[in-house]
Design a protein around this motif. Structure first.
Motif, PDB file in Angstrom:
ATOM      1  N   LEU A  23      14.588  -5.923  -0.417  1.00 19.48           N
ATOM      2  CA  LEU A  23      15.684  -4.990  -0.193  1.00 19.48           C
ATOM      3  C   LEU A  23      15.690  -3.886  -1.248  1.00 19.48           C
ATOM      4  N   PHE A  24      15.361  -4.238  -2.471  1.00 22.37           N
ATOM      5  CA  PHE A  24      15.287  -3.253  -3.550  1.00 22.37           C
ATOM      6  C   PHE A  24      14.214  -2.211  -3.260  1.00 22.37           C
ATOM      7  N   LEU A  25      13.061  -2.631  -2.775  1.00 22.18           N
ATOM      8  CA  LEU A  25      11.994  -1.687  -2.472  1.00 22.18           C
ATOM      9  C   LEU A  25      12.404  -0.691  -1.393  1.00 22.18           C
ATOM     10  N   ARG A  26      13.191  -1.154  -0.440  1.00 24.31           N
ATOM     11  CA  ARG A  26      13.568  -0.294   0.676  1.00 24.31           C
ATOM     12  C   ARG A  26      14.780   0.583   0.365  1.00 24.31           C
ATOM     13  N   ARG A  74       1.627   5.978   0.419  1.00 25.45           N
ATOM     14  CA  ARG A  74       0.352   6.461  -0.115  1.00 25.45           C
ATOM     15  C   ARG A  74      -0.623   5.306  -0.327  1.00 25.45           C
ATOM     16  N   VAL A  75      -0.113   4.184  -0.795  1.00 25.03           N
ATOM     17  CA  VAL A  75      -0.974   3.020  -0.965  1.00 25.03           C
ATOM     18  C   VAL A  75      -1.510   2.559   0.383  1.00 25.03           C
ATOM     19  N   LYS A  76      -0.647   2.551   1.389  1.00 26.74           N
ATOM     20  CA  LYS A  76      -1.072   2.149   2.729  1.00 26.74           C
ATOM     21  C   LYS A  76      -2.117   3.113   3.278  1.00 26.74           C
ATOM     22  N   LEU A 131       3.665  -3.606   2.842  1.00 30.88           N
ATOM     23  CA  LEU A 131       2.516  -2.778   3.235  1.00 30.88           C
ATOM     24  C   LEU A 131       1.964  -3.219   4.585  1.00 30.88           C
ATOM     25  N   GLU A 132       1.992  -4.519   4.856  1.00 29.23           N
ATOM     26  CA  GLU A 132       1.492  -5.012   6.140  1.00 29.23           C
ATOM     27  C   GLU A 132       2.342  -4.502   7.295  1.00 29.23           C
ATOM     28  N   GLY A 133       3.638  -4.325   7.058  1.00 26.08           N
ATOM     29  CA  GLY A 133       4.519  -3.839   8.116  1.00 26.08           C
ATOM     30  C   GLY A 133       4.557  -2.340   8.265  1.00 26.08           C
ATOM     31  N   MET A 134       3.882  -1.608   7.403  1.00 30.33           N
ATOM     32  CA  MET A 134       3.859  -0.150   7.480  1.00 30.33           C
ATOM     33  C   MET A 134       2.669   0.316   8.299  1.00 30.33           C
ATOM     34  N   ALA A 135       2.836   1.434   8.977  1.00 31.65           N
ATOM     35  CA  ALA A 135       1.756   2.037   9.753  1.00 31.65           C
ATOM     36  C   ALA A 135       1.120   3.153   8.938  1.00 31.65           C
ATOM     37  N   GLY A 146      -7.289   9.356  12.758  1.00 28.80           N
ATOM     38  CA  GLY A 146      -6.171   8.877  11.965  1.00 28.80           C
ATOM     39  C   GLY A 146      -6.423   7.469  11.460  1.00 28.80           C
ATOM     40  N   GLY A 147      -5.529   7.015  10.591  1.00 25.86           N
ATOM     41  CA  GLY A 147      -5.680   5.695  10.003  1.00 25.86           C
ATOM     42  C   GLY A 147      -6.097   5.793   8.553  1.00 25.86           C
ATOM     43  N   ALA A 148      -6.018   4.657   7.858  1.00 26.14           N
ATOM     44  CA  ALA A 148      -6.325   4.636   6.433  1.00 26.14           C
ATOM     45  C   ALA A 148      -7.819   4.808   6.192  1.00 26.14           C
ATOM     46  N   ARG A 149      -8.148   5.301   5.003  1.00 22.90           N
ATOM     47  CA  ARG A 149      -9.540   5.442   4.616  1.00 22.90           C
ATOM     48  C   ARG A 149     -10.177   4.064   4.436  1.00 22.90           C
TER      49      ARG A 149
END
Length: 293
Positions: A23-26, A74-76, A131-135, A146-149
Motif C-alpha cells: 500500500l505504501f508503494l502505491r 521504468r524498472v518494468k 512489477l509482475e502486475g504492471m504492464a 512494444g514491450g520491455a527490452r
C-alpha cells in the motif's frame, strides 16, 4: 521475534507487513518543486498533479506527485535514467514510511530497523509482485511492437524454461515413478511414501518454484533501506523538496544527518539489524567483482 519497548514479546505478522508495504508503494507521494518537474518524462501533466499551498513567502511552488509508481514503471520497462546504467536502484527511506502513515509506517520502520535482513527480502518480494502486475509501456521493444527490452537474462530464462518443458515432456513419455524408490538404487528406507517427499515430487512435476530461477538472479534492481532521518539521493528522491527543520528528516544534528555509532561499539546483538556507523574514511579502493555475467 522482536522485543517492544515494554519488554513484551512481539511476533510480527509478515503478511500484514507485506500488505502495508504494498500500500505504501502505491499511495506514497513526495513534494517536488515546479521547476524540477519541467523536464520530467513520466507523462504527468500539471492538471494531474496536486499543487501544494504556499505558506511561506520564500517557499517555491510545489507539486505532490506519486513517489514509486513512475520509478517502478521504468524498472518494468527496463528504461534507465542514463544510457550506461545497467541496474536500477530503489531506495526505501524509513522516514518516508513514517511520513506516509504515522502509525502503520512507524511500526513497519521500527521492525525493518530491528530485522533488516528479513525485511530486505520482504520488501523485495512485494516489489516483485508489484512489477509482475504492471504492464510494460516501453514504446520500442522487439520489432517495434512494444514491450520491455530484452537482455541476456531473458535469453537464459527462455532456455531454462525450454529445458523444463522438455524434461516434463520426457517424464510424461516414460510414465510416472510411482512404486520406485525415490532415493535411487541405493534405497533409502521406504521414504517413497513420505508425505514431504511426495509433495516435493508433485511440485517438481508441476514445474514449481524448485525448478524456477531464483528471484535474486532475475531482479534487475538493487534495494537499499535507508535509516531514519536519512533522505534518498537517487530517483525519485533526487527531485524531492525538503523543507528544512519542518521535514521528516530534521534531527538535532541537522537535516539529513544521522547519528551513528562507532564501529567498536557494534556487538553481536546488532546482527541482522540496520546499523549506522560513523567514522572517518582514510582510504578507499575499487571493489573487484568476483564474476560478471
Amino acid at each position: 521475534m522482536a522485543e517492544t519497548d515494554g519488554d513484551v514479546a512481539e511476533h510480527p505478522n509478515y503478511q500484514e507487513d507485506e500488505a502495508t508495504f504494498s500500500l505504501f508503494l502505491r499511495e506514497h507521494t513526495i513534494l517536488t518543486t515546479v521547476n524540477n518537474d519541467n523536464g520530467n518524462d513520466n507523462g504527468d501533466d500539471d492538471d494531474s498533479l496536486l499543487l501544494e499551498p504556499i505558506t511561506t513567502v520564500n517557499k517555491p511552488p510545489l507539486h505532490r506527485r506519486p513517489c514509486y509508481p513512475p520509478h517502478l514503471q521504468r524498472v518494468k520497462n527496463r528504461h534507465p535514467y542514463h544510457p550506461h546504467q545497467k541496474t536500477f536502484l530503489i531506495e526505501i527511506p524509513l522516514s518516508e514510511l513514517v511520513a506516509w502513515d504515522a502509525i502503520r509506517g512507524t511500526e513497519l520502520a521500527r521492525r525493518a530497523t530491528r530485522n533488516g535482513m528479513r525485511y530486505q527480502e520482504l520488501f523485495c518480494k512485494v516489489i516483485d509482485e508489484v512489477l509482475e502486475g504492471m504492464a510494460s509501456t516501453y514504446p520500442g521493444g522487439r520489432n517495434g511492437t512494444g514491450g520491455a527490452r530484452r537482455d541476456a537474462i531473458d535469453v537464459l530464462a527462455d532456455q531454462r524454461r525450454a529445458q523444463q518443458e522438455a524434461h516434463r515432456a520426457n517424464n510424461g513419455d516414460n510414465g510416472d515413478i510411482n512404486g520406485e524408490d525415490v532415493n535411487g538404487p541405493l534405497g533409502g528406507g521406504g521414504l517413497e511414501n513420505d508425505a514431504a517427499v511426495r509433495n516435493a515430487q508433485n511440485v517438481n512435476a508441476a514445474g514449481g518454484a524448485t525448478e524456477d530461477l531464483p528471484p535474486l538472479l532475475m531482479r534487475r534492481y538493487e534495494l537499499r533501506i535507508l535509516p531514519l532521518k536519512r533522505p534518498g539521493a537517487l530517483p525519485p528522491f533526487d527531485r524531492q523538496y525538503i523543507d528544512g527543520k519542518d521535514s521528516q528528516y530534521a534531527s538535532e544534528e541537522g537535516v539529513g544527518e544521522v547519528q551513528g555509532v562507532s564501529l567498536r561499539r557494534v556487538r553481536s546483538q546488532a546482527i541482522g539489524s540496520l546499523v549506522t556507523v560513523c567514522g572517518m574514511i582514510v582510504r578507499a579502493s575499487d571493489v573487484k567483482p568476483a564474476c560478471t555475467v
